[in-house]
Scaffold this motif. Structure first.
Motif, PDB file in Angstrom:
ATOM      1  N   GLY A 215       0.794  -1.214   0.000  1.00 15.79           N
ATOM      2  CA  GLY A 215       0.000   0.000   0.000  1.00 15.79           C
ATOM      3  C   GLY A 215       0.831   1.272   0.000  1.00 15.79           C
ATOM      4  O   GLY A 215       2.055   1.263   0.208  1.00 15.79           O
ATOM      5  N   ALA A 216       0.141   2.384  -0.208  1.00 21.60           N
ATOM      6  CA  ALA A 216       0.787   3.692  -0.355  1.00 21.60           C
ATOM      7  C   ALA A 216       1.616   4.060   0.868  1.00 21.60           C
ATOM      8  O   ALA A 216       1.232   3.815   2.013  1.00 21.60           O
ATOM      9  N   ASN A 217       2.785   4.646   0.591  1.00 24.77           N
ATOM     10  CA  ASN A 217       3.668   5.198   1.624  1.00 24.77           C
ATOM     11  C   ASN A 217       4.209   4.152   2.600  1.00 24.77           C
ATOM     12  O   ASN A 217       4.554   4.482   3.733  1.00 24.77           O
ATOM     13  N   SER A 218       4.288   2.919   2.166  1.00 24.70           N
ATOM     14  CA  SER A 218       4.894   1.877   2.987  1.00 24.70           C
ATOM     15  C   SER A 218       6.350   1.680   2.602  1.00 24.70           C
ATOM     16  O   SER A 218       6.763   2.003   1.480  1.00 24.70           O
ATOM     17  N   CYS A 219       7.143   1.148   3.550  1.00 25.89           N
ATOM     18  CA  CYS A 219       8.591   1.025   3.360  1.00 25.89           C
ATOM     19  C   CYS A 219       9.055  -0.398   3.655  1.00 25.89           C
ATOM     20  O   CYS A 219       8.672  -0.973   4.673  1.00 25.89           O
ATOM     21  N   SER A 251       1.479 -15.231   2.204  1.00 27.39           N
ATOM     22  CA  SER A 251       0.122 -14.742   2.481  1.00 27.39           C
ATOM     23  C   SER A 251      -0.031 -14.108   3.849  1.00 27.39           C
ATOM     24  O   SER A 251      -1.056 -14.282   4.523  1.00 27.39           O
ATOM     25  N   CYS A 252       0.969 -13.358   4.276  1.00 26.08           N
ATOM     26  CA  CYS A 252       0.836 -12.574   5.510  1.00 26.08           C
ATOM     27  C   CYS A 252       0.074 -11.281   5.215  1.00 26.08           C
ATOM     28  O   CYS A 252       0.107 -10.757   4.108  1.00 26.08           O
ATOM     29  N   ILE A 253      -0.597 -10.763   6.247  1.00 26.47           N
ATOM     30  CA  ILE A 253      -1.331  -9.507   6.142  1.00 26.47           C
ATOM     31  C   ILE A 253      -0.824  -8.559   7.220  1.00 26.47           C
ATOM     32  O   ILE A 253      -0.734  -8.928   8.396  1.00 26.47           O
ATOM     33  N   MET A 254      -0.483  -7.320   6.811  1.00 25.15           N
ATOM     34  CA  MET A 254      -0.126  -6.282   7.771  1.00 25.15           C
ATOM     35  C   MET A 254      -1.009  -5.067   7.538  1.00 25.15           C
ATOM     36  O   MET A 254      -0.998  -4.490   6.449  1.00 25.15           O
ATOM     37  N   ALA A 255      -1.782  -4.683   8.555  1.00 23.58           N
ATOM     38  CA  ALA A 255      -2.688  -3.542   8.443  1.00 23.58           C
ATOM     39  C   ALA A 255      -1.940  -2.234   8.688  1.00 23.58           C
ATOM     40  O   ALA A 255      -0.807  -2.211   9.187  1.00 23.58           O
ATOM     41  N   GLY A 256      -2.592  -1.125   8.350  1.00 21.97           N
ATOM     42  CA  GLY A 256      -1.979   0.193   8.362  1.00 21.97           C
ATOM     43  C   GLY A 256      -1.348   0.578   9.692  1.00 21.97           C
ATOM     44  O   GLY A 256      -1.844   0.247  10.762  1.00 21.97           O
ATOM     45  N   HIS A 257      -0.218   1.285   9.609  1.00 22.86           N
ATOM     46  CA  HIS A 257       0.533   1.806  10.753  1.00 22.86           C
ATOM     47  C   HIS A 257       1.194   0.718  11.585  1.00 22.86           C
ATOM     48  O   HIS A 257       1.727   1.013  12.661  1.00 22.86           O
ATOM     49  N   SER A 258       1.162  -0.532  11.143  1.00 25.71           N
ATOM     50  CA  SER A 258       1.899  -1.568  11.864  1.00 25.71           C
ATOM     51  C   SER A 258       3.355  -1.542  11.432  1.00 25.71           C
ATOM     52  O   SER A 258       3.704  -0.976  10.397  1.00 25.71           O
ATOM     53  N   GLY A 259       4.211  -2.169  12.237  1.00 29.29           N
ATOM     54  CA  GLY A 259       5.628  -2.124  11.908  1.00 29.29           C
ATOM     55  C   GLY A 259       6.398  -3.299  12.474  1.00 29.29           C
ATOM     56  O   GLY A 259       6.087  -3.813  13.557  1.00 29.29           O
ATOM     57  N   LEU A 260       7.406  -3.721  11.717  1.00 24.65           N
ATOM     58  CA  LEU A 260       8.322  -4.766  12.147  1.00 24.65           C
ATOM     59  C   LEU A 260       9.693  -4.146  12.355  1.00 24.65           C
ATOM     60  O   LEU A 260      10.230  -3.501  11.454  1.00 24.65           O
ATOM     61  N   GLY A 274      -3.761  -3.241  12.769  1.00 18.34           N
ATOM     62  CA  GLY A 274      -3.310  -1.869  12.617  1.00 18.34           C
ATOM     63  C   GLY A 274      -2.590  -1.346  13.847  1.00 18.34           C
ATOM     64  O   GLY A 274      -2.990  -1.609  14.986  1.00 18.34           O
ATOM     65  N   SER A 275      -1.505  -0.618  13.618  1.00 16.27           N
ATOM     66  CA  SER A 275      -0.709   0.040  14.661  1.00 16.27           C
ATOM     67  C   SER A 275      -0.007  -0.923  15.606  1.00 16.27           C
ATOM     68  O   SER A 275       0.509  -0.495  16.644  1.00 16.27           O
ATOM     69  N   ALA A 276       0.027  -2.204  15.285  1.00 17.12           N
ATOM     70  CA  ALA A 276       0.786  -3.146  16.103  1.00 17.12           C
ATOM     71  C   ALA A 276       2.275  -2.993  15.835  1.00 17.12           C
ATOM     72  O   ALA A 276       2.693  -2.681  14.720  1.00 17.12           O
ATOM     73  N   SER A 277       3.088  -3.236  16.862  1.00 20.06           N
ATOM     74  CA  SER A 277       4.542  -3.099  16.760  1.00 20.06           C
ATOM     75  C   SER A 277       5.205  -4.402  17.193  1.00 20.06           C
ATOM     76  O   SER A 277       4.838  -4.967  18.227  1.00 20.06           O
TER      77      SER A 277
END
Length: 330
Positions: A215-219, A251-260, A274-277
């Motif tokens: 998605g947009a603006n992801s790194c 097939s992993c899913i990461m919702a918005g604002h989450s981060g590894l 979302g927003s999980a760290s």
């Protein structure tokens, strides 16, 4: 504008048509907002009560929901309303923007680039030395692909995306606006004199599998030594951070604002809310679910659902919240 009869829609969805309606369907909308020319969907009993007041002429309905269509209205009963609606939305989807020229005159494409059949390169793009683009790759305006990168066939890269050198991208991927692939990882150590920070070079790359959507603006940052790896079929939301040397299974899913953080490993089918760290050097095993807003400080077993900050078994955390709520009332 595309339009369909309810009979055509039912044939597409292979459902059970109940009731009649002579409206041409030109779009889809939520129950409360739909007009007579729009189809809606009902996936749970919670929303079934809204059908009577809705102006929609037809609804896609989970087969388990007991509901009558009403006068000059219809229901299409299906096994899974969400999946059926996805199929219909694909049929209703407008065509994407068309790049009329194979390579726009303002694009900069190095002479060593290998282009597959049917590639499209939009205005202001930069494609560097020894890049390989597979058949049907589309680069929308102002995309940058740096040296020695490879992009598989029928991958679509939207405007503003930057793919750094030596990245390896699979087939049928979609990168939305302003995605960053292969930037330096975040690594610093205090200098010997204690008066500054020393940057740790990241000399690895990024490897992304097939059918990945970002998605947009992801790194997705490059590896320190080897590669940051995103497995086949992963779906990454907007504004997601994946740090250096992370490895994602299939097939992993990461919702918005989450981060590894760095060197996190996800098994197959992991879902991160979302927003999980997720703390560095942590392993989230296959099928685990991380609740929204959670902070994961240690490994998570396969199939387990965790919640909270710090994250723990979801049932235990919910009990703690209930207990705290009771205490606050005393």
């Amino acid at each position: 504008m595309k339009s369909f009869t309810i009979v055509e829609i039912n044939e597409l969805l292979k459902g059970e048509l109940v009731g009649t309606c002579d409206e041409q369907i030109t779009g889809a909308e939520q129950l409360e907002r739909a007009t007579a020319q729009q189809i809606t969907f009902i996936g749970s009993n919670k929303f079934a009560k809204l059908w009577e007041a809705s102006k929609a002429s037809v609804a896609i309905v989970d087969a388990k929901i007991k509901l009558e269509p009403g006068d000059n209205r219809a229901l299409i009963r299906v096994k899974n309303a969400d999946l059926a609606m996805a199929t219909l939305l694909e049929a209703l989807e407008p065509a994407p923007p068309v790049l009329e020229e194979d390579i726009h005159p303002t694009a900069v494409v190095h002479e060593s680039v290998v282009l597959g059949k049917g590639c499209k390169i939009g205005a202001g793009c930069y494609v560097g030395k020894n890049v390989v683009l597979g058949d049907g790759v589309v680069l929308y305006p102002n995309v940058s692909i740096f040296d020695d990168s490879k992009i598989g066939h029928h991958t679509v890269v939207w405007s503003g995306t930057v793919i750094r050198e030596r990245s390896e991208i699979g087939n049928h991927c979609i990168f939305h606006i302003n995605v960053s692939i292969g930037a330096d990882g975040f690594g610093y150590r205090p200098s010997d004199d204690g008066r500054g920070l020393v940057k740790i070079p990241h000399i690895g790359n990024v490897i992304i599998g097939n059918y990945v959507e970002i998605g947009a603006n992801s790194c997705v940052d490059r590896g320190k030594f080897s590669a940051t790896i995103i497995g086949d079929g992963c779906k990454i939301d907007n504004l997601v951070q994946i740090a250096h040397n992370c490895i994602l299974g299939r097939s992993c899913i990461m919702a918005g604002h989450s981060g590894l953080a760095g060197s996190v490993t996800l098994g197959d089918g992991v879902i991160i809310g979302g927003s999980a760290s997720i703390k560095d050097h942590t392993t989230i095993n296959s099928g685990a679910v991380i609740g929204a807003g959670s902070g994961v400080m240690g490994d998570v077993d396969a199939g387990k659902t965790v919640l909270g900050y710090p994250a723990t078994d979801a049932r235990d955390m919910l009990k703690q919240w209930v207990a705290l709520k009771r205490l606050s009332k005393n």
